[in-house]
Design a protein around this motif. Structure first.
Motif, PDB file in Angstrom:
ATOM      1  N   MET A   1      70.376  -5.543   6.519  1.00  0.00           N
ATOM      2  CA  MET A   1      69.882  -4.595   5.678  1.00  0.00           C
ATOM      3  C   MET A   1      68.390  -4.479   5.809  1.00  0.00           C
ATOM      4  SD  MET A   1      72.653  -5.053   2.464  1.00  0.00           S
ATOM      5  CE  MET A   1      73.600  -6.430   2.770  1.00  0.00           C
ATOM      6  N   ASN A   2      68.035  -3.538   5.526  1.00  0.00           N
ATOM      7  CA  ASN A   2      66.641  -3.189   5.685  1.00  0.00           C
ATOM      8  C   ASN A   2      65.606  -3.599   4.608  1.00  0.00           C
ATOM      9  OD1 ASN A   2      64.405  -1.698   6.267  1.00  0.00           O
ATOM     10  ND2 ASN A   2      65.357  -0.268   7.125  1.00  0.00           N
ATOM     11  N   ASP A   3      64.437  -4.141   4.867  1.00  0.00           N
ATOM     12  CA  ASP A   3      63.405  -4.424   4.022  1.00  0.00           C
ATOM     13  C   ASP A   3      62.877  -3.588   3.160  1.00  0.00           C
ATOM     14  OD1 ASP A   3      64.153  -7.188   4.316  1.00  0.00           O
ATOM     15  OD2 ASP A   3      62.652  -7.637   5.633  1.00  0.00           O
ATOM     16  N   SER A   4      62.427  -2.299   3.831  1.00  0.00           N
ATOM     17  CA  SER A   4      61.917  -1.325   3.276  1.00  0.00           C
ATOM     18  C   SER A   4      63.012  -0.585   2.454  1.00  0.00           C
ATOM     19  CB  SER A   4      61.392  -0.150   4.305  1.00  0.00           C
ATOM     20  OG  SER A   4      62.399   0.391   5.184  1.00  0.00           O
ATOM     21  N   TYR A   5      62.036  -0.275   1.297  1.00  0.00           N
ATOM     22  CA  TYR A   5      63.157   0.490   0.201  1.00  0.00           C
ATOM     23  C   TYR A   5      63.766   1.993   0.399  1.00  0.00           C
ATOM     24  CZ  TYR A   5      64.843   1.462  -4.427  1.00  0.00           C
ATOM     25  OH  TYR A   5      65.342   1.916  -5.393  1.00  0.00           O
ATOM     26  N   VAL A   6      64.835   1.992   0.317  1.00  0.00           N
ATOM     27  CA  VAL A   6      65.429   3.253   0.264  1.00  0.00           C
ATOM     28  C   VAL A   6      66.235   3.344  -0.913  1.00  0.00           C
ATOM     29  CG1 VAL A   6      65.466   3.924   2.764  1.00  0.00           C
ATOM     30  CG2 VAL A   6      67.385   2.763   1.883  1.00  0.00           C
TER      31      VAL A   6
ATOM     32  N   LYS B   1      68.758  13.549   7.564  1.00  0.00           N
ATOM     33  CA  LYS B   1      67.251  13.800   7.805  1.00  0.00           C
ATOM     34  C   LYS B   1      66.334  12.780   7.085  1.00  0.00           C
ATOM     35  CE  LYS B   1      64.359  17.571   7.736  1.00  0.00           C
ATOM     36  NZ  LYS B   1      64.004  19.087   7.300  1.00  0.00           N
ATOM     37  N   GLU B   2      67.023  12.547   5.837  1.00  0.00           N
ATOM     38  CA  GLU B   2      66.287  11.564   5.168  1.00  0.00           C
ATOM     39  C   GLU B   2      66.393  10.142   5.026  1.00  0.00           C
ATOM     40  OE1 GLU B   2      67.568  11.333   0.806  1.00  0.00           O
ATOM     41  OE2 GLU B   2      68.976  12.919   1.388  1.00  0.00           O
ATOM     42  N   PRO B   3      65.412   9.202   4.685  1.00  0.00           N
ATOM     43  CA  PRO B   3      65.903   7.839   4.953  1.00  0.00           C
ATOM     44  C   PRO B   3      67.058   7.352   3.874  1.00  0.00           C
ATOM     45  CG  PRO B   3      63.635   8.237   3.931  1.00  0.00           C
ATOM     46  CD  PRO B   3      64.219   9.644   4.072  1.00  0.00           C
ATOM     47  N   VAL B   4      68.140   7.032   4.690  1.00  0.00           N
ATOM     48  CA  VAL B   4      69.250   6.442   4.100  1.00  0.00           C
ATOM     49  C   VAL B   4      69.589   5.150   4.806  1.00  0.00           C
ATOM     50  CG1 VAL B   4      71.703   6.956   3.571  1.00  0.00           C
ATOM     51  CG2 VAL B   4      70.098   8.822   3.474  1.00  0.00           C
TER      52      VAL B   4
ATOM     53  N   LYS C   1      70.676   1.429  -6.393  1.00  0.00           N
ATOM     54  CA  LYS C   1      70.601   2.462  -5.403  1.00  0.00           C
ATOM     55  C   LYS C   1      71.753   3.541  -5.606  1.00  0.00           C
ATOM     56  CE  LYS C   1      68.696  -0.277  -1.873  1.00  0.00           C
ATOM     57  NZ  LYS C   1      67.537  -0.473  -2.408  1.00  0.00           N
ATOM     58  N   ASP C   2      71.642   4.753  -5.141  1.00  0.00           N
ATOM     59  CA  ASP C   2      72.800   5.575  -5.038  1.00  0.00           C
ATOM     60  C   ASP C   2      73.606   5.454  -4.019  1.00  0.00           C
ATOM     61  OD1 ASP C   2      71.525   6.981  -7.130  1.00  0.00           O
ATOM     62  OD2 ASP C   2      70.451   8.370  -5.662  1.00  0.00           O
ATOM     63  N   ILE C   3      74.793   5.057  -4.294  1.00  0.00           N
ATOM     64  CA  ILE C   3      75.685   4.663  -3.157  1.00  0.00           C
ATOM     65  C   ILE C   3      76.992   5.797  -2.616  1.00  0.00           C
ATOM     66  CG2 ILE C   3      77.821   2.981  -2.741  1.00  0.00           C
ATOM     67  CD1 ILE C   3      76.510   1.233  -5.061  1.00  0.00           C
ATOM     68  N   TYR C   4      76.865   5.847  -1.530  1.00  0.00           N
ATOM     69  CA  TYR C   4      77.910   6.920  -1.098  1.00  0.00           C
ATOM     70  C   TYR C   4      78.798   6.334   0.069  1.00  0.00           C
ATOM     71  CZ  TYR C   4      74.360   9.917  -2.687  1.00  0.00           C
ATOM     72  OH  TYR C   4      73.280  10.798  -3.136  1.00  0.00           O
ATOM     73  N   ILE C   5      80.154   6.529  -0.201  1.00  0.00           N
ATOM     74  CA  ILE C   5      81.176   5.933   0.573  1.00  0.00           C
ATOM     75  C   ILE C   5      81.478   7.125   1.700  1.00  0.00           C
ATOM     76  CG2 ILE C   5      83.457   4.899   0.525  1.00  0.00           C
ATOM     77  CD1 ILE C   5      81.207   3.331  -1.045  1.00  0.00           C
TER      78      ILE C   5
END
Length: 118
Positions: A1-6, A26-29, A53-57
């Motif tokens: 998982m990424n350290d920068s915040y999304v 297109k956006e950071p996800v 976070k907003d979670i999408y499945i």
């Protein structure tokens, strides 16, 4: 998982799903893979990371995908579920314009050229 915040996280089954979705979004996800199954240990690791976070499945339209979806509905009831058309069965084989349409419908910004392909 990424350290920068999304603030949006999209959970998919496999690497090929992740690669396909990355083309369209297109956006950071943050896109994370279950690799087909998910253990309780892995879910516990994700809970803190996914808390604000907003979670999408987005999983395949098959038996394994539905099993995963049920598990996520229990563990992350706030998650938004994105469905591909059953005729495509797998996220990785769904046409780019279809993926773009369902992702946009979930309020995820996509590259518009993929919307025009359909």
């Amino acid at each position: 998982m990424n350290d920068s915040y999304v603030d949006k996280v999209l959970i998919v089954e496999g690497k090929s799903d992740k690669n396909k979705v990355k083309i369209v979004v297109k956006e950071p996800v943050e896109i994370i893979c279950t690799n087909g199954t998910i253990s309780m240990t892995k879910l516990d690791e994700w809970i803190d990371f996914l808390e604000d976070k907003d979670i999408y499945i987005l999983v395949d339209a098959d038996k394994a995908g539905e099993k995963l979806r049920k598990q996520f509905k229990r563990e992350f009831p706030q998650a938004e579920h994105i469905y591909i058309d059953r005729m495509y069965r797998e996220v990785a084989t769904a046409p780019l314009h279809h993926l773009a349409t369902v992702l946009l419908g979930a309020n995820i910004d996509v590259h518009t050229e993929y919307l025009e392909m359909g």
